[in-house]
Motif scaffolding. Sequence first.
Motif, mmCIF file in Angstrom:
data_model
loop_
_atom_site.group_PDB
_atom_site.id
_atom_site.type_symbol
_atom_site.label_atom_id
_atom_site.label_comp_id
_atom_site.label_asym_id
_atom_site.label_seq_id
_atom_site.Cartn_x
_atom_site.Cartn_y
_atom_site.Cartn_z
ATOM 1 N N GLY A 21 23.616 -25.411 -76.649
ATOM 2 C CA GLY A 21 23.361 -24.023 -77.249
ATOM 3 C C GLY A 21 22.490 -23.300 -76.322
ATOM 4 N N ILE A 22 21.347 -24.059 -76.051
ATOM 5 C CA ILE A 22 20.392 -23.008 -75.292
ATOM 6 C C ILE A 22 20.834 -22.848 -73.891
ATOM 7 N N ILE A 23 21.520 -23.858 -73.148
ATOM 8 C CA ILE A 23 22.033 -23.312 -71.996
ATOM 9 C C ILE A 23 23.358 -22.195 -72.051
ATOM 10 N N VAL A 49 22.615 -18.597 -70.204
ATOM 11 C CA VAL A 49 23.585 -18.134 -69.252
ATOM 12 C C VAL A 49 24.296 -16.709 -69.834
ATOM 13 N N THR A 50 24.371 -16.689 -71.055
ATOM 14 C CA THR A 50 25.023 -15.483 -71.585
ATOM 15 C C THR A 50 23.925 -14.428 -71.430
ATOM 16 N N GLY A 51 22.694 -14.592 -71.792
ATOM 17 C CA GLY A 51 21.709 -13.607 -71.689
ATOM 18 C C GLY A 51 21.356 -13.182 -70.231
ATOM 19 N N TYR A 52 21.504 -14.052 -69.384
ATOM 20 C CA TYR A 52 21.458 -13.859 -68.008
ATOM 21 C C TYR A 52 22.569 -12.929 -67.452
ATOM 22 N N GLY A 53 23.812 -13.252 -68.055
ATOM 23 C CA GLY A 53 25.072 -12.548 -67.686
ATOM 24 C C GLY A 53 24.826 -11.025 -68.089
ATOM 25 N N LEU A 54 24.432 -10.820 -69.362
ATOM 26 C CA LEU A 54 24.184 -9.528 -69.903
ATOM 27 C C LEU A 54 23.202 -8.902 -69.152
ATOM 28 N N TYR A 55 21.825 -9.438 -68.848
ATOM 29 C CA TYR A 55 20.992 -8.581 -68.196
ATOM 30 C C TYR A 55 21.544 -8.362 -66.674
ATOM 31 N N LEU A 56 22.290 -8.994 -65.955
ATOM 32 C CA LEU A 56 22.923 -8.503 -65.037
ATOM 33 C C LEU A 56 23.631 -7.397 -64.910
ATOM 34 N N PHE A 57 24.649 -7.377 -66.005
ATOM 35 C CA PHE A 57 25.446 -6.452 -66.116
ATOM 36 C C PHE A 57 24.955 -5.014 -66.434
ATOM 37 N N PHE A 58 23.667 -5.090 -67.318
ATOM 38 C CA PHE A 58 22.988 -3.741 -67.585
ATOM 39 C C PHE A 58 22.363 -3.488 -66.438
ATOM 40 N N CYS A 97 15.935 -14.380 -75.708
ATOM 41 C CA CYS A 97 14.750 -14.586 -75.061
ATOM 42 C C CYS A 97 15.113 -14.230 -73.532
ATOM 43 N N VAL A 98 16.184 -14.617 -73.023
ATOM 44 C CA VAL A 98 16.404 -14.376 -71.556
ATOM 45 C C VAL A 98 16.426 -12.675 -71.326
ATOM 46 N N ILE A 99 17.173 -12.258 -72.195
ATOM 47 C CA ILE A 99 17.377 -10.822 -71.940
ATOM 48 C C ILE A 99 15.846 -10.015 -72.023
ATOM 49 N N LYS A 100 15.175 -10.686 -73.199
ATOM 50 C CA LYS A 100 13.758 -10.055 -73.071
ATOM 51 C C LYS A 100 12.761 -10.369 -71.724
ATOM 52 N N MET A 101 13.101 -11.533 -71.391
ATOM 53 C CA MET A 101 12.197 -12.103 -70.123
ATOM 54 C C MET A 101 12.608 -11.446 -69.102
ATOM 55 N N LYS A 102 13.957 -11.186 -68.580
ATOM 56 C CA LYS A 102 14.364 -10.523 -67.414
ATOM 57 C C LYS A 102 14.291 -9.086 -67.598
ATOM 58 N N SER A 103 14.351 -8.533 -68.506
ATOM 59 C CA SER A 103 14.526 -6.879 -68.542
ATOM 60 C C SER A 103 13.031 -6.362 -68.443
ATOM 61 N N PRO A 104 13.053 -5.439 -67.571
ATOM 62 C CA PRO A 104 11.651 -4.500 -67.605
ATOM 63 C C PRO A 104 10.906 -4.315 -69.005
ATOM 64 N N VAL A 105 9.721 -4.145 -69.116
ATOM 65 C CA VAL A 105 9.005 -4.271 -70.370
ATOM 66 C C VAL A 105 9.524 -2.840 -71.332
ATOM 67 N N PHE A 106 9.683 -1.776 -70.501
ATOM 68 C CA PHE A 106 10.104 -0.641 -71.154
ATOM 69 C C PHE A 106 11.644 -0.690 -71.821
ATOM 70 N N VAL A 108 21.886 -17.941 -79.724
ATOM 71 C CA VAL A 108 21.507 -16.460 -79.790
ATOM 72 C C VAL A 108 20.332 -16.189 -79.611
ATOM 73 N N VAL A 109 19.302 -17.294 -80.040
ATOM 74 C CA VAL A 109 17.913 -17.137 -79.815
ATOM 75 C C VAL A 109 17.680 -16.968 -78.318
ATOM 76 N N ALA A 110 18.221 -18.286 -77.554
ATOM 77 C CA ALA A 110 18.009 -18.322 -76.178
ATOM 78 C C ALA A 110 18.519 -17.055 -75.265
ATOM 79 N N MET A 111 19.593 -16.357 -75.867
ATOM 80 C CA MET A 111 20.217 -15.175 -75.163
ATOM 81 C C MET A 111 19.217 -14.156 -75.184
#
Length: 198
Positions: A114-116, A120-129, A179-188, A174-177
């Motif tokens: 689940g975490i993996i 991966v989904t969160g990182y993919g969404l971050y790259l997409f954005f 967290c990854v989006i929050k960590m990878k995205s700029p603060v603003f 969902v929680v891992a996704m």
Amino acid sequence: MLASLSLIFIVGLAMGAICQKLKLPRIIGILVTRIVLGSYVLDAVSPAVVVPRMVTLMEKKYGTEKAIPQMIMAGVSCDDIFVIVLFTTFLSIAQGGHANVLDFVNIPVSIVLGIILGAVTGYGLYLFFETAYARKHCVRNSIKVIIVLGFSFLLVSVEGWLEGKISLSGLLAVVAMACVIKMKSPVFVSKRLLEKEN
């Protein structure tokens, strides 16, 4: 009560230091400590108490600059999800009338997968954005929230689709996704997304 709190503080700081040595964020060690030493070992408080208190702190802007209330709420959520996975396993054992070793093996497997999947989904969404932003295709924050919600529902559905084949925790994904989006995205960006979700 005081002994429990002191143990949580000391072990949490130690785990944070270990994570820092491993080049991981200190908060991961603190969250792991919260899960391991939570209400199921030392009788800490329930999410029904923690979540409203953290929301109050967020409204008063206490600790929000470093996202402390949000991290505490994430820890409580992970703790709940872990217990839900255990409860589901024990419930299926109770209904089947026999204990299977594979059921117990599936607990850590469902958590790790689940975490993996979520990471991966969160990182993919971050790259997409980020790719859309780099190509001058500005994705509005309200649209980003809808996309993240859509993927959240999809991750929970994947758990049902894989039932009986692979054990996976959709809620932890969902929680891992998130967290990854929050960590990878700029603060603003993460701050604006949080405002839109609220």
